[in-house]
Design an enzyme around this catalytic site. Structure first.
Site, short mmCIF file in Angstrom:
data_model
loop_
_atom_site.label_atom_id
_atom_site.label_comp_id
_atom_site.label_asym_id
_atom_site.label_seq_id
_atom_site.Cartn_x
_atom_site.Cartn_y
_atom_site.Cartn_z
N CYS A 118 0.93 1.09 1.20
CA CYS A 118 0.48 0.19 2.26
C CYS A 118 1.54 -0.79 2.76
O CYS A 118 1.92 -0.77 3.94
CB CYS A 118 -0.74 -0.59 1.80
SG CYS A 118 -2.13 0.44 1.29
N HIS A 135 -1.82 -7.52 4.39
CA HIS A 135 -1.07 -7.03 3.23
C HIS A 135 0.44 -7.16 3.42
O HIS A 135 1.21 -6.32 2.93
CB HIS A 135 -1.44 -5.58 2.90
CG HIS A 135 -1.31 -5.26 1.43
ND1 HIS A 135 -1.46 -3.99 0.93
CD2 HIS A 135 -1.03 -6.07 0.36
CE1 HIS A 135 -1.29 -4.02 -0.38
NE2 HIS A 135 -1.04 -5.27 -0.75
#
Length: 574
Positions: A74, A135
């Site tokens: 990610c 993130h």
């Protein structure tokens, strides 16, 4: 009268020029799903999971069949998407096993000196929003400095989850009692603190006659209560599973099951507020990442358990966003892009139940830097009247290409002080050119290069893939790293190949049979050419601090808190 006439003419010209500039710049909606496998969509060959809205988008637009993520996890993948640069250039890599941002209590994040596509478009007059997963870090020195907040990277508005879904986030326990206790407990603590301070001052001024032991006892009571409260909430549920609106925490911990629906409403609201355009909306799904929080409406509706249910719910949410674009009359003026940040997580399982995605015929999955299953992702682009629809493009493209493509359609200038690894997608999408501008693509696992892809212009159709390093699957004979949940990048967890493995993806997309000098006349030429390209690429990498190595360690004082630490419980959405 002549003066008035000239003023009217000037006003009309200014209005027309302004209107023309707005028409020239399309609205942009970017949709990124988390952990979606390329084999999970009907438009990429799945005939058992229902994804009608995404399939319809593919029919109306262009489907990219060799669309590649710059990283198989990610944080680095999204950093590359935002900046158009390999993560190794920005430092969003690690030389260890922690290859994503580990919590909201770490100081690591996308360096502020990186330029995102949101920053480029904001300078061109775009209203910009990120809704969903971030993130890319949050704080640096204190729990409220928000140095890595989306606001610092060109986004005008943010609503979503600054971290990522983890198993503690769902199913989430009822927090009504905890919220009530937390409120009254903090009130009691405040009263005890006030009483302690009052008694201390009175004692020092000889105005009250109480023993010091009572004051010390009250002080210890407050400290013990705070410590007990803090240690009773050590679960990441309370410190990572939270929602923010702008710079304010809305839910801590969040109710993951309803978060997706709230985010869709936020997206529709943003579209309504900025329908005059131009705008950039980056909708970053929490779906379909484990633990797969899914509403009752979709539980049990698919043929593939909870994962399939979550994919079908995600598709319905895509439909609501596309429906809002149509209802607002924005379809013909809006470029829509759909993708996943990397491949499906093969190792995500509960018993025999699969909780991760399917990567079709492609080998490997999430976390694997070289195998196709970890990096080949769906890519769909729709822009009516500008990009001819109903087509597939079987040329190598990258998530990093979105950065220069958005610069192109918005009239922005690419940064000249850094290397941009992406290539403008627009000429390929419009049909102005027939071949990808990517001759080589480099595939990293953390800071370690594992493979290189070569799309030679002189050998039309061939896509060579050279593997220098591959992960060791466990147990032996498996197709993933089921014992460790993620495959490693170096050391005893990988095999180094000398000579390297060679595949022609155009003939062997599943990378099942390595080519040899006996089976491929161009074998030695390909190996030599790719090696030279790799040396040139590595010579252009300027060492920077690795954000996901030493900086990627949790620090209590950086954990965000919606109240007074450690009494960090709130639900402002209720």
């Amino acid at each position: 009268s002549s003066f008035i006439f000239l003023c009217l003419v000037c006003s009309l010209l200014t209005t027309c020029r302004s209107h023309g500039a707005k028409e020239h710049k399309p609205n942009i909606v970017l949709i990124m799903v988390d952990d979606l496998g390329i084999g999970d969509l009907g438009c990429y060959g799945n005939d058992t999971i229902r994804t009608p809205h995404i399939d319809g988008l593919a029919r109306e637009g262009v489907r990219l069949t060799q669309h590649i993520s710059a990283a198989p996890l990610c944080s680095p993948s999204r950093a590359a998407f935002l900046t158009g640069r390999y993560p190794i250039r920005s430092g969003m890599v690690s030389n260890g096993n922690n290859r994503v941002i580990q919590s909201l209590g770490v100081p690591s994040g996308l360096p502020p000196n990186e330029t995102t596509f949101a920053a480029l478009l904001k300078r061109q007059g775009y209203s910009t929003a990120l809704i969903g997963k971030w993130h890319q870090g949050l704080n640096c020195r204190s729990r409220s400095d928000h140095c890595h907040h989306p606001y610092n990277y060109g986004f005008d508005y943010y609503y979503g989850m600054p971290f990522t879904l983890t198993n503690p986030c769902w199913p989430d326990p009822s927090r009504d009692t905890e919220l009530a206790i937390g409120h009254w407990l903090w009130l009691c603590v405040q009263l005890v603190i006030i009483a302690t301070l009052t008694l201390t001052l009175g004692k020092l001024a000889s105005r009250v006659s109480v023993p010091w032991s009572l004051i010390v006892t009250l002080t210890l009571f407050v400290l013990l209560l705070a410590c007990a409260w803090f240690y009773s909430y050590q679960s990441p549920l309370y410190w990572n599973c939270l929602l923010m609106r702008e710079q304010n925490i809305m839910e801590q911990p969040m109710k993951a099951e309803r978060a997706g629906s709230i985010m869709v409403k936020e997206a529709v609201s943003f579209l309504e507020r900025h329908k005059e355009g131009p705008f950039l909306l980056f909708f970053s799904f929490l779906h379909v990442h484990e633990p797969l929080p899914t509403t009752d409406e979709f539980i049990g509706t698919s043929k593939h358990g909870l994962y399939g249910d979550n994919v079908e719910e995600m598709d319905s949410m895509v439909g609501k966003i596309l429906g809002a674009i149509d209802d607002l009359g924005l379809r013909n003026h809006t470029l829509v892009y759909f993708t996943s940040d990397h491949g499906g997580h093969l190792e995500a399982r509960r018993g025999h139940a699969q909780l991760g995605g399917w990567n079709g015929v492609y080998k490997g999955g999430k976390g694997m830097g070289g195998w196709e299953g970890g990096i080949r992702v769906p890519g769909i682009v729709r822009w009516p009247g500008k990009v001819p629809g109903g087509r597939s493009i079987e040329e190598p493209t990258s998530l990093m290409d979105v950065f220069p493509a958005l610069a192109s359609v918005s009239g922005a200038t690419l940064p000249q002080d850094r290397v941009i690894d992406g290539r403008d997608l627009m000429p390929l999408l419009r049909g102005d050119i027939q071949h990808s501008e990517h001759e080589f693509l480099f595939h990293y696992c953390g800071s370690f290069l594992h493979a290189v892809r070569w799309h030679p212009r002189e050998h039309a159709g061939a896509v060579w893939k050279v593997h220098y390093v591959t992960p060791i699957f466990q147990p032996p004979g498996a197709g993933a790293c089921y014992k460790t949940l993620f495959c490693g990048c170096s050391g005893d967890e990988v095999t180094t190949h000398d000579p390297p493995l060679l595949f022609d993806l155009s003939r062997d997309p599943s990378e099942s049979t390595p080519l040899t000098p006996d089976t491929e006349p161009l074998h030695d030429l390909v190996i030599k050419t790719v090696a030279a390209a790799l040396r040139e690429h590595q010579a252009g990498i300027i060492p920077v601090q690795q954000q996901l190595s030493q900086l990627n360690k949790d620090q209590i004082w950086l954990r965000p808190c919606c109240g007074v630490f450690p009494f960090c419980l709130c639900d402002k959405e209720e």
